[in-house]
Write an enzyme that holds these catalytic residues in place. Structure first.
Site, PDB file in Angstrom:
ATOM      1  N   TYR A 209       0.841  -1.210   0.000  1.00  0.00           N
ATOM      2  CA  TYR A 209       0.000   0.000   0.000  1.00  0.00           C
ATOM      3  C   TYR A 209       0.873   1.256   0.000  1.00  0.00           C
ATOM      4  CZ  TYR A 209      -3.936   3.077   0.989  1.00  0.00           C
ATOM      5  OH  TYR A 209      -4.904   4.066   0.902  1.00  0.00           O
ATOM      6  N   LYS A 213       0.991   3.982  -3.017  1.00  0.00           N
ATOM      7  CA  LYS A 213       0.527   5.368  -2.869  1.00  0.00           C
ATOM      8  C   LYS A 213       1.684   6.364  -3.097  1.00  0.00           C
ATOM      9  CE  LYS A 213      -3.832   4.635  -2.376  1.00  0.00           C
ATOM     10  NZ  LYS A 213      -4.800   5.102  -3.381  1.00  0.00           N
TER      11      LYS A 213
END
Ligand SMILES: NC(=O)c1ccc[n+]([C@@H]2O[C@H](COP(=O)([O-])OP(=O)(O)OC[C@H]3O[C@@H](n4cnc5c(N)ncnc54)[C@H](O)[C@@H]3O)[C@@H](O)[C@H]2O)c1
Length: 361
Positions: A209, A213
């Site tokens: 993640y 991002k």
């Protein structure tokens, strides 16, 4: 102090920092045709409902058929418009996204796409990078990087298709920081990317993640330095932990006691960026509400004269002082754009001259 010739803010058409205390009208989204990936839940659903109520034509694209169809039914009922659609789309599948954009072009009341929100995203699914669980076996297991597929490949497919279709949006306006407030029915070319606080800070254990991002942030910072040549404005939202279905129970426990932000603040920040077509190349971080003074310094709650804010600018100064490569490249893109303008003008003049001779139909 920045040297002026290294400042390319105007050359990349970046608008001034966003004043989040300045009022804006959500009805400026009226008439825009907008695709939202991952639009069936959380922020995506919040955007979809608000923009539909304010007159936009919204395409909700998601793998969750049930939630997506239910949402679109509700949006049609509440807005009184039939121009909202659910389209099944798995963002990790190229053809699925190609079909989504084709469907939107076909069903859009004006035949164009004005804005695209690359919102679909998931937290870590598949292999945990910091703990591959291979100690009891001789060979390392082949990793499953599902989060990378959705949050990077999916977002890049969406952006790639948006950069193909948005410049083909007939009669749309190019972003212009100097223009007066846009008003409704302003045809647009806008990509809204959804990063995260995990774009700006480390995020323990959620390594896919955090990586993905950071990649979205890299996409934003790079794309906004050249998308102007196609008249496309690019903006980014970086929410902190916000109360939507994406936050698992363990995360909620860790954040218990008020550290989570509110979805409505994210929807409000996204609506400002979507509605105000003057805003280009800007990133907003959204967190829990805090009290600040006139200098935007944190002060204790209930401080006299303090104001509550949940939204902050991030990566505001990228273009104030750039390196030689960026300056020269952006300069070259500006020359190309100027030349294109002259070529377009010359073709129009030639057409006008040839028209009376009946040589052009
Ligand atoms: N909620 C938060 O705390 C938070 C914070 C920062 C960033 N974000 C980001 O905001 C975005 C939206 O998240 P949310 O909080 O609304 O979560 P959510 O789980 O409510 O919504 C995500 C949506 O994406 C859809 N989706 C998942 N995989 C997909 C795929 N392959 N193709 C198409 N759709 C798919 C899901 O079905 C769901 O409807 C994500 O990119 C997320 O990373 C969320």
């Amino acid at each position: 102090m920045a040297k002026d010739h290294n400042n390319v803010v105007e050359m990349v058409r970046q608008s001034p920092p966003v004043d989040t205390t300045e009022p804006y009208d959500p009805a400026w989204v009226a008439g825009k045709t907008i695709i939202i990936t991952g639009g069936a839940s959380g922020f995506g659903a919040g955007f979809a409902k608000k923009w539909a109520l304010n007159g936009a034509n919204v395409f909700v694209a998601d793998v969750n058929r049930e939630k997506g169809k239910e949402l679109v039914e509700e949006m049609r009922k509440e807005s009184g418009s039939e121009h909202h659609h659910f389209v099944y789309c798995d963002v990790t599948n190229w053809q699925s996204q190609v079909d989504l954009f084709r469907t939107a072009i076909k069903l859009s009341p004006h035949g164009g796409i004005d804005a695209v929100v690359a919102n679909a995203g998931i937290t870590d699914v598949g292999s945990t990078v910091d703990d591959p669980k291979g100690l009891d076996v001789k060979e390392p297991p082949e990793p499953v990087f599902k989060t990378i597929d959705v949050n990077i490949i999916g977002v890049l497919y969406t952006t790639h298709l948006a950069m193909f279709w948005l410049p083909r949006n007939d009669k749309s306006t190019k972003p212009s920081p100097s223009k007066l407030p846009p008003g409704p029915y302003t045809r647009d070319r806008h990509i809204l990317l959804i990063g995260s606080i995990a774009s700006l800070c480390p995020i323990p254990h959620q390594i896919q993640y955090g990586t993905s991002k950071h990649a979205v942030l890299g996409l934003f910072r790079s794309l906004r330095s050249s998308s102007f040549i196609h008249g496309v404005r690019v903006n980014l939202l970086c929410p902190y932990f916000i109360d939507t279905p994406i936050i698992p129970a363990a995360g909620r426990l860790l954040l218990a006691g008020g550290a989570m932000g509110k979805p409505e603040d994210v929807v409000d920040a996204g609506t400002r960026l979507m509605a105000d077509s003057r805003i280009a190349g800007r990133a907003l971080a959204i967190g829990p509400k805090v009290m600040i003074d006139d200098e935007w310094q944190l002060v204790p709650q209930n401080t006299k004269g303090g104001k509550e804010v949940a939204v902050w600018e991030a990566y505001a100064d990228d273009f104030v002082e750039v390196d030689a490569f960026t300056r020269r490249f952006v300069g070259m893109l500006n020359s190309v754009e100027r030349t294109r303008g002259w070529i377009g003008w010359a073709i129009d003049v030639a057409k006008a001259a040839l028209y009376p001779l009946g040589l052009l139909k």
